[in-house]
Design a protein around this motif. Structure first.
Motif, PDB file in Angstrom:
ATOM      1  N   GLU A  21     -26.237  49.071 -21.673  1.00  0.00           N
ATOM      2  CA  GLU A  21     -27.213  48.839 -22.735  1.00  0.00           C
ATOM      3  C   GLU A  21     -28.627  49.215 -22.316  1.00  0.00           C
ATOM      4  O   GLU A  21     -29.493  49.427 -23.171  1.00  0.00           O
ATOM      5  N   VAL A  22     -28.884  49.285 -21.007  1.00  0.00           N
ATOM      6  CA  VAL A  22     -30.195  49.712 -20.526  1.00  0.00           C
ATOM      7  C   VAL A  22     -30.384  51.199 -20.812  1.00  0.00           C
ATOM      8  O   VAL A  22     -31.453  51.649 -21.237  1.00  0.00           O
ATOM      9  N   MET A  23     -29.344  51.976 -20.602  1.00  0.00           N
ATOM     10  CA  MET A  23     -29.405  53.404 -20.882  1.00  0.00           C
ATOM     11  C   MET A  23     -29.386  53.683 -22.381  1.00  0.00           C
ATOM     12  O   MET A  23     -30.020  54.634 -22.855  1.00  0.00           O
ATOM     13  N   TYR A  24     -28.655  52.841 -23.116  1.00  0.00           N
ATOM     14  CA  TYR A  24     -28.486  53.061 -24.554  1.00  0.00           C
ATOM     15  C   TYR A  24     -28.825  51.777 -25.306  1.00  0.00           C
ATOM     16  O   TYR A  24     -27.930  51.034 -25.723  1.00  0.00           O
ATOM     17  N   PRO A  25     -30.113  51.489 -25.513  1.00  0.00           N
ATOM     18  CA  PRO A  25     -30.512  50.241 -26.162  1.00  0.00           C
ATOM     19  C   PRO A  25     -29.987  50.117 -27.594  1.00  0.00           C
ATOM     20  O   PRO A  25     -29.896  49.002 -28.132  1.00  0.00           O
ATOM     21  N   GLN A  26     -29.590  51.240 -28.206  1.00  0.00           N
ATOM     22  CA  GLN A  26     -29.060  51.165 -29.555  1.00  0.00           C
ATOM     23  C   GLN A  26     -27.708  50.447 -29.599  1.00  0.00           C
ATOM     24  O   GLN A  26     -27.212  50.079 -30.686  1.00  0.00           O
ATOM     25  N   LEU A  27     -27.109  50.234 -28.421  1.00  0.00           N
ATOM     26  CA  LEU A  27     -25.823  49.526 -28.362  1.00  0.00           C
ATOM     27  C   LEU A  27     -26.002  48.010 -28.240  1.00  0.00           C
ATOM     28  O   LEU A  27     -25.011  47.279 -28.286  1.00  0.00           O
ATOM     29  N   VAL A  28     -27.223  47.561 -28.049  1.00  0.00           N
ATOM     30  CA  VAL A  28     -27.466  46.113 -27.929  1.00  0.00           C
ATOM     31  C   VAL A  28     -27.112  45.429 -29.234  1.00  0.00           C
ATOM     32  O   VAL A  28     -27.555  45.833 -30.320  1.00  0.00           O
ATOM     33  N   LYS A  29     -26.276  44.413 -29.136  1.00  0.00           N
ATOM     34  CA  LYS A  29     -25.829  43.714 -30.344  1.00  0.00           C
ATOM     35  C   LYS A  29     -26.965  42.880 -30.924  1.00  0.00           C
ATOM     36  O   LYS A  29     -27.703  42.211 -30.185  1.00  0.00           O
ATOM     37  N   PRO A  30     -27.130  42.884 -32.249  1.00  0.00           N
ATOM     38  CA  PRO A  30     -28.211  42.107 -32.872  1.00  0.00           C
ATOM     39  C   PRO A  30     -27.986  40.615 -32.723  1.00  0.00           C
ATOM     40  O   PRO A  30     -26.877  40.165 -32.543  1.00  0.00           O
TER      41      PRO A  30
END
Length: 235
Positions: free
Chosen positions: A226-235
């Motif tokens: 998720e650090v590399m791809y913050p768009q994957l962080v769940k809301p």
């Protein structure tokens, strides 16, 4: 294992592009006695130290002929590349294969063909132009091809070091060249990137990180995805 550009004979693939032109120009500035400027459509440079050569890296016969014509090469710069934009999940396989043929198989073909030349001429060097997108998936098929070349670069480095050949990989973010035309993002200057690359070669660096984005991305490889791809962080 350091590399001397002063007095070297440099072979540049993709010499007509933004980075390629800089590799030709700056190699001569640092004292290279000859530069083979290769491309599918070679052009005249108006400089007797520059030898234009036809080269299609996707054609093994073309690569073999280039080796014959440039048997005095001491430094190979694997710069030729291509991209086609669009989601990988929807890409035509013919497009994906075309990208891999140039960015991976073509570069590997050049590396294999020139390895005996670099060994024979002693203290040779191979520079593979990679990308920060070899560590980031946002480049889709281009990212996948550069990730494959990054892995191959690591293997070649281990295999060719005992033969006296330095294998280095250049990582860079978006850089102002014809390939990045139309991309709305901060851009490196091509001259700065090539200057960093040649500095790294002369210092014997196995890996050259040409900008802050590459430094940061490399440091984050061991972090949660998720650090590399913050768009994957769940809301």
């Amino acid at each position: 294992m350091t590399t001397k550009i002063d007095g070297a004979v440099v072979f540049v693939t993709g010499a007509n592009g933004g980075l390629g032109e800089e590799f030709v120009r700056q190699s001569l500035q640092r004292g290279a006695v000859k530069v083979y400027a290769t491309a599918r459509s070679p052009r005249e440079w108006g400089d007797p130290r520059i030898a234009p050569l036809f080269l299609d890296v996707t054609d093994p016969e073309s690569v073999a002929q280039a080796v014959k014509n440039a048997a005095d090469t001491t430094i190979v710069i694997n710069n030729a590349g291509m991209t086609r934009r669009g989601p990988l999940a929807e890409a035509r396989m013919t497009d994906v294969r075309a990208i891999f043929e140039t960015n991976f198989f073509g570069a590997l073909n050049v590396a294999q063909a020139f390895a005996p030349i670099l060994e024979f001429n002693r203290n040779g060097a191979l520079l593979n132009v990679l990308s920060v997108l070899s560590w980031l998936g946002s480049g889709n098929a281009y990212s996948a091809s550069k990730a494959a070349l990054w892995s191959a670069t690591n293997s070649l480095r281990l295999e060719l070091a005992p033969r006296g050949i330095l294998v280095s990989g250049l990582h860079l973010g978006f850089t102002a060249t014809p390939m990045t035309k139309g991309i709305d993002a901060p851009m490196n200057n091509a001259a700065d990137v090539v200057r960093a690359a040649l500095n790294g070669l002369e210092e014997g660096d196995y890996e050259i990180l040409a900008d802050d984005l590459s430094v940061t991305t490399k440091a984050n490889l061991a972090a949660p995805i998720e650090v590399m791809y913050p768009q994957l962080v769940k809301p």
